[in-house]
Scaffold this motif. Structure first.
Motif, PDB file in Angstrom:
ATOM      1  N   TYR A   1       0.885  -1.076  -0.114  1.00  0.00           N
ATOM      2  CA  TYR A   1       0.040   0.076  -0.001  1.00  0.00           C
ATOM      3  C   TYR A   1       0.622   1.310   0.059  1.00  0.00           C
ATOM      4  N   HIS A   2       1.938   1.194   0.710  1.00  0.00           N
ATOM      5  CA  HIS A   2       2.827   2.308   0.874  1.00  0.00           C
ATOM      6  C   HIS A   2       3.395   2.989  -0.489  1.00  0.00           C
ATOM      7  N   ARG A   3       2.578   3.715  -1.276  1.00  0.00           N
ATOM      8  CA  ARG A   3       2.888   4.482  -2.374  1.00  0.00           C
ATOM      9  C   ARG A   3       3.433   3.452  -3.531  1.00  0.00           C
ATOM     10  N   GLY A   4       3.244   2.331  -3.379  1.00  0.00           N
ATOM     11  CA  GLY A   4       3.423   1.345  -4.284  1.00  0.00           C
ATOM     12  C   GLY A   4       2.944   1.386  -5.677  1.00  0.00           C
ATOM     13  N   TRP A   5       1.311   1.283  -5.636  1.00  0.00           N
ATOM     14  CA  TRP A   5       0.508   1.587  -6.614  1.00  0.00           C
ATOM     15  C   TRP A   5       0.575   3.021  -7.382  1.00  0.00           C
ATOM     16  N   LEU A   6       0.828   4.005  -6.473  1.00  0.00           N
ATOM     17  CA  LEU A   6       0.967   5.515  -6.926  1.00  0.00           C
ATOM     18  C   LEU A   6       2.103   5.517  -7.881  1.00  0.00           C
ATOM     19  N   ARG A   7       3.295   4.767  -7.571  1.00  0.00           N
ATOM     20  CA  ARG A   7       4.444   4.758  -8.218  1.00  0.00           C
ATOM     21  C   ARG A   7       4.277   3.978  -9.671  1.00  0.00           C
ATOM     22  N   LEU A   8       3.557   3.135  -9.614  1.00  0.00           N
ATOM     23  CA  LEU A   8       3.261   2.291 -10.846  1.00  0.00           C
ATOM     24  C   LEU A   8       2.561   3.240 -11.720  1.00  0.00           C
ATOM     25  N   LEU A   9       1.466   3.971 -11.293  1.00  0.00           N
ATOM     26  CA  LEU A   9       0.949   4.777 -12.232  1.00  0.00           C
ATOM     27  C   LEU A   9       1.527   5.653 -12.813  1.00  0.00           C
ATOM     28  N   ARG A  10       2.770   6.138 -11.875  1.00  0.00           N
ATOM     29  CA  ARG A  10       3.669   7.443 -12.201  1.00  0.00           C
ATOM     30  C   ARG A  10       4.916   7.161 -13.020  1.00  0.00           C
ATOM     31  N   GLU A  11       4.817   5.745 -13.020  1.00  0.00           N
ATOM     32  CA  GLU A  11       5.902   5.300 -13.790  1.00  0.00           C
ATOM     33  C   GLU A  11       6.129   5.790 -15.348  1.00  0.00           C
ATOM     34  N   GLY A  12       7.361   6.147 -15.681  1.00  0.00           N
ATOM     35  CA  GLY A  12       7.466   6.912 -16.928  1.00  0.00           C
ATOM     36  C   GLY A  12       7.289   7.977 -17.041  1.00  0.00           C
ATOM     37  N   ASP A  13       6.404   8.887 -15.963  1.00  0.00           N
ATOM     38  CA  ASP A  13       6.469  10.338 -16.079  1.00  0.00           C
ATOM     39  C   ASP A  13       7.798  11.046 -15.870  1.00  0.00           C
ATOM     40  N   ASP A  14       7.760  12.225 -16.632  1.00  0.00           N
ATOM     41  CA  ASP A  14       8.951  12.917 -16.453  1.00  0.00           C
ATOM     42  C   ASP A  14       9.082  14.017 -15.623  1.00  0.00           C
ATOM     43  N   CYS A  15      10.279  13.996 -14.548  1.00  0.00           N
ATOM     44  CA  CYS A  15      10.014  14.786 -13.425  1.00  0.00           C
ATOM     45  C   CYS A  15       9.872  16.303 -13.771  1.00  0.00           C
ATOM     46  N   GLY A  16      10.466  16.551 -14.895  1.00  0.00           N
ATOM     47  CA  GLY A  16      10.381  17.883 -15.126  1.00  0.00           C
ATOM     48  C   GLY A  16      11.034  19.277 -14.514  1.00  0.00           C
ATOM     49  N   GLN A  17      10.916  20.239 -14.607  1.00  0.00           N
ATOM     50  CA  GLN A  17      11.686  21.163 -13.850  1.00  0.00           C
ATOM     51  C   GLN A  17      11.180  21.161 -12.220  1.00  0.00           C
ATOM     52  N   CYS A  18      11.947  21.424 -11.444  1.00  0.00           N
ATOM     53  CA  CYS A  18      11.756  21.369  -9.882  1.00  0.00           C
ATOM     54  C   CYS A  18      10.987  22.635  -9.663  1.00  0.00           C
TER      55      CYS A  18
ATOM     56  N   PRO B   1      13.718  12.775   0.463  1.00  0.00           N
ATOM     57  CA  PRO B   1      13.086  13.274  -0.889  1.00  0.00           C
ATOM     58  C   PRO B   1      12.539  12.430  -1.679  1.00  0.00           C
ATOM     59  N   ASP B   2      11.565  13.108  -2.608  1.00  0.00           N
ATOM     60  CA  ASP B   2      10.655  12.337  -3.326  1.00  0.00           C
ATOM     61  C   ASP B   2      11.443  11.433  -4.574  1.00  0.00           C
ATOM     62  N   GLU B   3      10.755  10.721  -5.324  1.00  0.00           N
ATOM     63  CA  GLU B   3      11.491  10.261  -6.619  1.00  0.00           C
ATOM     64  C   GLU B   3      12.179  10.950  -7.352  1.00  0.00           C
ATOM     65  N   CYS B   4      11.854  12.487  -7.638  1.00  0.00           N
ATOM     66  CA  CYS B   4      12.225  13.439  -8.376  1.00  0.00           C
ATOM     67  C   CYS B   4      13.313  14.235  -7.774  1.00  0.00           C
TER      68      CYS B   4
END
Length: 305
Positions: free
Chosen positions: A25-42, A59-62
């Protein structure tokens, strides 16, 4: 038009799976949905405000915003470049669970506190380690509590598992146990009501033992009576004491005379007269006065010799 419906269906399925298997549950499925997303500019202005993180923030994944770190015992990512389960919080590191490997299970990476030293809080409570201390602060909003010193707080003994009432036939064995927690460590002694001396005394069929555990800063004591006799019946008390106080708890032993019981059965079978049967309740009529006399003392654990 079908794509939005498919996305919704996938999202619902992932939520259902995450609720069925909490460790994912801990953010795992959210990370699957975001997989491939570009972090872009902070852009820090777009970061969500993070509050009440028991293990602090990471820090988050970006590497732009911050999110709650995983707490002790929570599954985590061994590789810091992977962000599926998340990173461990402050004073924690991600390690494989050695206990699972010991029992033949497939080990899973979990957050483990870097220090396993017990700490004493200014509230007089001992905490398993610094990570548990900080987790408690955030969970219960104990903003004024600080670490008083390393090591457990000095406390009087507490009986965490008192002896339990027992009943058995003559000739059999019985064991009473008593678990105690205290710091400094306390001793455990046994006494039978009506006798001045501590057990076992000079009685060869009575023995006592003690060892540390099962909890940290705990001790467990046992009283064993072998080859029960009717005279062993009575109330037994576990005493524990250290320099900060003492505690005690009692249990009652009832002994059924096997010889009388066997004789009663033989008479009943041979005569076919059922009113000769002596059941447990009738047999213990003679001990009613014990229950009346000892009731208040037995429940409190206090009595005068």
């Amino acid at each position: 038009k079908m794509k939005p419906l498919v996305s919704v269906a996938v999202l619902v399925a992932l939520v259902h799976i995450s609720q069925s298997f909490p460790r994912f549950y801990h953010r795992g499925w959210l990370r699957l949905l975001r997989e491939g997303d570009d972090c872009g500019q902070c852009n820090l202005d777009l970061c969500s405000k993070v509050m009440k993180c028991p293990a602090g923030t990471v820090p988050d994944e970006c590497g732009c915003c911050f999110e709650c770190g995983n707490v002790e015992g929570q599954i985590c990512d061994l590789d810091n470049t992977s962000r599926f389960y998340g990173l461990c919080g402050e004073n924690l590191e991600c390690k494989l669970n050695a206990d699972e490997r010991k029992f033949g299970d497939t080990p899973e990476p979990q957050c483990i506190c870097k220090s396993q030293e017990t700490v004493c809080g200014s509230d007089g409570k001992s905490y398993e380690n610094i990570c548990r201390f900080k987790e408690e602060l955030h969970t219960n909003s104990k903003t004024n509590v600080t670490i008083k010193h390393e090591g457990p707080c000095a406390t009087a003994p507490v009986i965490s598992l008192p002896p339990q009432d027992a009943q058995n036939f003559t000739g059999n064995d019985v064991i009473f146990s008593c678990e105690v927690s205290a710091y400094p460590m306390a001793n455990v002694e046994w006494k039978k009501k009506g006798k001045d001396s501590l057990l076992p005394g000079d009685d060869a069929h009575v023995s006592i033992q003690a060892r540390g555990g099962p909890q940290k800063y705990g001790i467990t004591g046992w009283l064993q009576i072998q080859g029960l006799k009717k005279s062993d019946e009575g109330i037994y008390t576990c005493y524990t004491k250290n320099e900060y106080g003492e505690a005690f708890a009692s249990a009652q032993l009832r002994v059924i005379d096997q010889v009388i019981l066997d004789l009663t059965v033989k008479v009943t079978v041979s005569s076919r007269i059922t009113n000769f049967i002596i059941d447990d309740e009738d047999y213990y009529d003679e001990t009613v006065y014990i229950e009346e006399d000892y009731d208040e003392e037995y429940q409190s654990g206090r009595y005068d010799d």
